[in-house]
Design a protein around this motif. Structure first.
Motif, PDB file in Angstrom:
ATOM      1  N   ALA A 255      38.594  17.422  36.770  1.00  0.00           N
ATOM      2  CA  ALA A 255      39.067  16.085  37.117  1.00  0.00           C
ATOM      3  C   ALA A 255      40.438  15.847  36.495  1.00  0.00           C
ATOM      4  CB  ALA A 255      38.065  15.041  36.628  1.00  0.00           C
TER       5      ALA A 255
ATOM      6  N   THR B 188      41.181  12.739  46.339  1.00  0.00           N
ATOM      7  CA  THR B 188      40.566  12.737  45.010  1.00  0.00           C
ATOM      8  C   THR B 188      40.922  11.525  44.163  1.00  0.00           C
ATOM      9  OG1 THR B 188      42.401  14.130  44.225  1.00  0.00           O
ATOM     10  CG2 THR B 188      40.368  15.241  44.884  1.00  0.00           C
TER      11      THR B 188
ATOM     12  N   ALA C   4      33.533  19.675  38.464  1.00  0.00           N
ATOM     13  CA  ALA C   4      34.252  18.403  38.563  1.00  0.00           C
ATOM     14  C   ALA C   4      34.588  17.817  37.198  1.00  0.00           C
ATOM     15  CB  ALA C   4      33.426  17.402  39.364  1.00  0.00           C
TER      16      ALA C   4
ATOM     17  N   TYR D 157      36.433  14.391  43.203  1.00  0.00           N
ATOM     18  CA  TYR D 157      36.601  15.844  43.160  1.00  0.00           C
ATOM     19  C   TYR D 157      35.321  16.529  43.640  1.00  0.00           C
ATOM     20  CZ  TYR D 157      38.010  20.484  41.573  1.00  0.00           C
ATOM     21  OH  TYR D 157      38.351  21.827  41.536  1.00  0.00           O
TER      22      TYR D 157
ATOM     23  N   THR E 242      39.378  11.656  40.265  1.00  0.00           N
ATOM     24  CA  THR E 242      38.148  11.247  39.598  1.00  0.00           C
ATOM     25  C   THR E 242      37.087  12.325  39.770  1.00  0.00           C
ATOM     26  OG1 THR E 242      37.131  10.150  41.507  1.00  0.00           O
ATOM     27  CG2 THR E 242      38.706   8.857  40.213  1.00  0.00           C
ATOM     28  N   GLN E 243      36.107  12.305  38.890  1.00  0.00           N
ATOM     29  CA  GLN E 243      35.063  13.321  38.963  1.00  0.00           C
ATOM     30  C   GLN E 243      34.256  13.203  40.253  1.00  0.00           C
ATOM     31  OE1 GLN E 243      32.666  13.802  35.420  1.00  0.00           O
ATOM     32  NE2 GLN E 243      34.398  13.379  34.046  1.00  0.00           N
TER      33      GLN E 243
END
Length: 327
Positions: free
Chosen positions: A244, A172, A240, A231, A227-228
């Motif tokens: 995040a 992630t 997400a 994720y 990070t979104q």
């Protein structure tokens, strides 16, 4: 038990749930980000090692006087071939970590890019941890005979510190995040080692700083550096934005889940380990006899009688041949 908590789809702290339901709720709406086990695997072992070391006590070579300070080991304490096998073991572990982290996607179909990024972040964190710990150890030791000394053991343990710390956030975080995590893991490892010495806890293989402290650190970092986009790829996209890391717009639910999960591991493993090691200590079967400790367990377990000080002379036997042995 801890594996079920963190990874099972029914585990109370698991992020591997497709939906947050009343029957199977997500911890803080997110669950804990521990992709390959900084907490589930490594911190669990590190806590057990801390409890076990506390019951076992220090080696006499490090603590000659009861309750006295921990001393540095004599230069001839370990066998001369020790660093060779230590390095070999670390390299084997490092290679195995690619399967450990990368294969935590469980399958490659639609997850190939996640596995690939995991391999990259794992490599970066391990290398950064090794180099940082190597030079930090040299600076902390200071000059010896007018020169700084680089110790192989620092590089080896730095590799493991970086690997343990990246195990939770490996899927992630971004590569630059892996660099920062590996860099900071070196400080966590060195700082934890100093704390153990101050507390007079003799950890023979530094399992507590590497696995316990760096494992704790890794779970926290996963909740910071996720990070979104990563994720979404590794877990679920519908949550997400909220789940995040706090450095990437998350609402803090991931860090809250991480803290609760870590505290639960500490409590559970400490109590059970205390029961087991306490019982072994009370039965006086936890520690070997004083003579066995003085001779070294390489002798009692493997028959090795040389190699602990000066190199053996030509023709000297490294292995004691017992009567009837086929050696």
């Amino acid at each position: 038990t801890v594996v079920c908590w963190g990874w099972n789809t029914g585990g109370w702290a698991s992020a591997w749930k497709s939906a947050d339901t009343d029957d199977n709720p997500l911890l803080f709406g997110c669950g804990v980000i521990d992709f390959a086990g900084s907490g589930v695997v490594h911190m669990t072992g590190g806590i057990a090692a801390l409890v076990g070391s506390s019951f076992l006590g220090a080696r006499k070579a490090r603590q000659p006087e009861p309750n006295g300070p921990l001393l540095s080991l004599p230069s001839d304490y370990a066998p001369e071939y020790g660093p060779i096998f230590q390095t070999l073991g670390v390299l084997i572990l490092w290679m195995g970590w690619y399967g450990f982290n990368g294969a935590s996607t469980l399958y490659l179909v639609n997850y190939g890019l996640v596995a690939a990024k995991t391999m990259v972040t794992t490599t970066i964190a391990a290398g950064t941890g090794a180099v940082t710990t190597l030079f930090m150890g040299s600076l902390m030791t200071g000059k010896v005979d007018g020169s700084f000394v680089l110790k192989l053991e620092d590089a080896n343990n730095g590799v493991l510190a970086g690997l343990v710390a990246i195990t939770a956030p490996c899927s992630t975080c971004e590569p630059y995040g892996a660099f920062l995590i590996g860099f900071m893991a070196a400080f966590v490892y060195k700082g934890a080692n100093a704390v153990l010495i101050a507390c007079k806890i003799d950890d023979v293989v530094n399992a507590i700083p590497v696995h316990g402290f760096c494992g704790f650190f890794g779970v926290i970092m996963a909740a910071c550096f996720a990070t979104q986009d990563n994720y979404s790829a590794a877990y679920y996209s519908d949550r997400a934005e909220a789940c995040a890391g706090i450095f990437y717009g998350g609402d803090g639910s991931a860090i809250a889940a991480a803290i609760v999960f870590l505290l639960a591991i500490i409590a559970w493993v400490s109590v059970l380990s205390g029961i087991i090691f306490g019982a072994l200590s009370a039965a006086k079967i936890l520690r070997v006899e004083a003579q066995v400790e003085e001779d070294g367990m390489d002798k009692s377990e493997h028959g090795v009688t040389g190699g602990y000080s000066a190199a053996p002379t030509a023709g000297a036997e490294m292995v004691e041949k017992e009567a009837g042995s086929n050696l």
